[in-house]
Every structure is written in C-alpha cells, then in structure tokens.
Design a protein around this motif. Structure first.
Motif, PDB file in Angstrom:
ATOM      1  N   ASN A  67      14.767  27.580 -23.528  1.00  0.00           N
ATOM      2  CA  ASN A  67      15.817  28.587 -23.417  1.00  0.00           C
ATOM      3  C   ASN A  67      15.959  29.000 -21.962  1.00  0.00           C
ATOM      4  N   GLN A  68      17.108  28.724 -21.392  1.00  0.00           N
ATOM      5  CA  GLN A  68      17.367  29.137 -20.027  1.00  0.00           C
ATOM      6  C   GLN A  68      18.303  30.332 -20.037  1.00  0.00           C
ATOM      7  N   SER A  69      17.995  31.278 -19.198  1.00  0.00           N
ATOM      8  CA  SER A  69      18.822  32.472 -19.104  1.00  0.00           C
ATOM      9  C   SER A  69      20.152  32.137 -18.446  1.00  0.00           C
ATOM     10  N   LYS A  70      21.209  32.723 -18.962  1.00  0.00           N
ATOM     11  CA  LYS A  70      22.536  32.544 -18.371  1.00  0.00           C
ATOM     12  C   LYS A  70      22.766  33.566 -17.251  1.00  0.00           C
ATOM     13  N   ASP A  71      21.840  34.498 -17.098  1.00  0.00           N
ATOM     14  CA  ASP A  71      21.939  35.521 -16.068  1.00  0.00           C
ATOM     15  C   ASP A  71      21.624  34.907 -14.700  1.00  0.00           C
ATOM     16  N   PRO A  72      22.597  34.914 -13.765  1.00  0.00           N
ATOM     17  CA  PRO A  72      22.357  34.295 -12.458  1.00  0.00           C
ATOM     18  C   PRO A  72      21.303  35.023 -11.625  1.00  0.00           C
ATOM     19  N   LEU A  73      20.955  36.247 -12.019  1.00  0.00           N
ATOM     20  CA  LEU A  73      19.933  37.006 -11.301  1.00  0.00           C
ATOM     21  C   LEU A  73      18.533  36.785 -11.875  1.00  0.00           C
ATOM     22  N   HIS A  74      18.462  36.112 -13.015  1.00  0.00           N
ATOM     23  CA  HIS A  74      17.178  35.887 -13.681  1.00  0.00           C
ATOM     24  C   HIS A  74      16.216  35.142 -12.754  1.00  0.00           C
ATOM     25  N   GLY A  75      15.047  35.714 -12.554  1.00  0.00           N
ATOM     26  CA  GLY A  75      14.027  35.077 -11.739  1.00  0.00           C
ATOM     27  C   GLY A  75      14.219  35.260 -10.239  1.00  0.00           C
ATOM     28  N   LYS A  76      15.253  35.981  -9.835  1.00  0.00           N
ATOM     29  CA  LYS A  76      15.524  36.212  -8.412  1.00  0.00           C
ATOM     30  C   LYS A  76      15.055  37.610  -8.034  1.00  0.00           C
ATOM     31  N   THR A  77      14.226  37.683  -7.017  1.00  0.00           N
ATOM     32  CA  THR A  77      13.824  38.994  -6.525  1.00  0.00           C
ATOM     33  C   THR A  77      14.908  39.525  -5.601  1.00  0.00           C
ATOM     34  N   LEU A  78      14.896  40.830  -5.402  1.00  0.00           N
ATOM     35  CA  LEU A  78      15.852  41.440  -4.491  1.00  0.00           C
ATOM     36  C   LEU A  78      15.682  40.862  -3.085  1.00  0.00           C
ATOM     37  N   GLN A  79      14.462  40.578  -2.701  1.00  0.00           N
ATOM     38  CA  GLN A  79      14.213  40.014  -1.376  1.00  0.00           C
ATOM     39  C   GLN A  79      14.857  38.636  -1.229  1.00  0.00           C
ATOM     40  N   ILE A  80      14.718  37.789  -2.228  1.00  0.00           N
ATOM     41  CA  ILE A  80      15.324  36.452  -2.184  1.00  0.00           C
ATOM     42  C   ILE A  80      16.849  36.570  -2.118  1.00  0.00           C
ATOM     43  N   ILE A  81      17.409  37.448  -2.939  1.00  0.00           N
ATOM     44  CA  ILE A  81      18.863  37.656  -2.952  1.00  0.00           C
ATOM     45  C   ILE A  81      19.341  38.098  -1.571  1.00  0.00           C
ATOM     46  N   LEU A  82      18.667  39.086  -0.996  1.00  0.00           N
ATOM     47  CA  LEU A  82      19.066  39.608   0.307  1.00  0.00           C
ATOM     48  C   LEU A  82      18.907  38.553   1.398  1.00  0.00           C
ATOM     49  N   GLU A  83      17.808  37.829   1.391  1.00  0.00           N
ATOM     50  CA  GLU A  83      17.589  36.792   2.405  1.00  0.00           C
ATOM     51  C   GLU A  83      18.663  35.703   2.335  1.00  0.00           C
ATOM     52  N   GLN A  84      19.052  35.329   1.124  1.00  0.00           N
ATOM     53  CA  GLN A  84      20.096  34.313   0.984  1.00  0.00           C
ATOM     54  C   GLN A  84      21.445  34.841   1.470  1.00  0.00           C
ATOM     55  N   LEU A  85      21.759  36.088   1.143  1.00  0.00           N
ATOM     56  CA  LEU A  85      23.022  36.669   1.600  1.00  0.00           C
ATOM     57  C   LEU A  85      23.054  36.824   3.120  1.00  0.00           C
ATOM     58  N   VAL A  86      21.957  37.275   3.700  1.00  0.00           N
ATOM     59  CA  VAL A  86      21.898  37.419   5.155  1.00  0.00           C
ATOM     60  C   VAL A  86      21.985  36.050   5.816  1.00  0.00           C
ATOM     61  N   GLY A  87      21.328  35.056   5.248  1.00  0.00           N
ATOM     62  CA  GLY A  87      21.398  33.706   5.796  1.00  0.00           C
ATOM     63  C   GLY A  87      22.800  33.131   5.738  1.00  0.00           C
ATOM     64  N   PHE A  88      23.530  33.465   4.704  1.00  0.00           N
ATOM     65  CA  PHE A  88      24.879  32.930   4.512  1.00  0.00           C
ATOM     66  C   PHE A  88      25.920  33.711   5.322  1.00  0.00           C
ATOM     67  N   TYR A  89      25.875  35.056   5.220  1.00  0.00           N
ATOM     68  CA  TYR A  89      26.888  35.903   5.852  1.00  0.00           C
ATOM     69  C   TYR A  89      26.451  36.486   7.192  1.00  0.00           C
TER      70      TYR A  89
END
Length: 77
Positions: free
Chosen positions: A4-26
C-alpha cells in the motif's frame, strides 16, 4: 503481496527535506516573493526557516502547498 503506497505527496517527507528541495529549486529570494514571510526575506537560512515553520502552522501549510504544486517540476529537474 500488495504494498500500500500513500497517495499523499507529503508522505515520508520531513519539513527539512521539503524546504531544502524548494530552496534548491527556487532559492530564498523567489520563495520570499511567493510566500511573504520574514524568514525567507530577511537573512534567510534553512535553520531559521525551519524554526519558524515548525511553530507557525499557516506558514508551514503554504510551504507544503507550494511543494505539492512544484513537485512535477522537481521530478523533471
């Protein structure tokens, strides 16, 4: 066996990973233009941004929404 895989795109993502990816991209400058919060505009850093976002639900929600919207572009990048 079915996994069973979660359909939630945030599943398993820490706030730090999310922020680092956004800062790296933008970068912080574009993030500050997209989401008007001081920690992205005035002397920004991952650490200070994480501290603010962990305490401020409305700001964290905006960052998560931007991440979800940006996810297809991140996968291409």
């Amino acid at each position: 066996m079915q996994i069973n895989q979660s359909k939630d795109p945030l599943h398993g993502k820490t706030l730090q990973i999310i922020l680092e990816q956004l800062v790296g991209f933008y970068g912080f400058e574009t993030l500050g233009e997209s989401i008007k919060i001081k920690c992205f505009i005035d002397n920004p850093s991952i650490k200070s941004s994480l501290t603010f976002l962990r305490k401020t639900e409305w700001a964290r929600i905006k960052v998560e929404q931007l991440y979800i919207k940006t996810l297809p572009k991140l996968k291409e990048h």
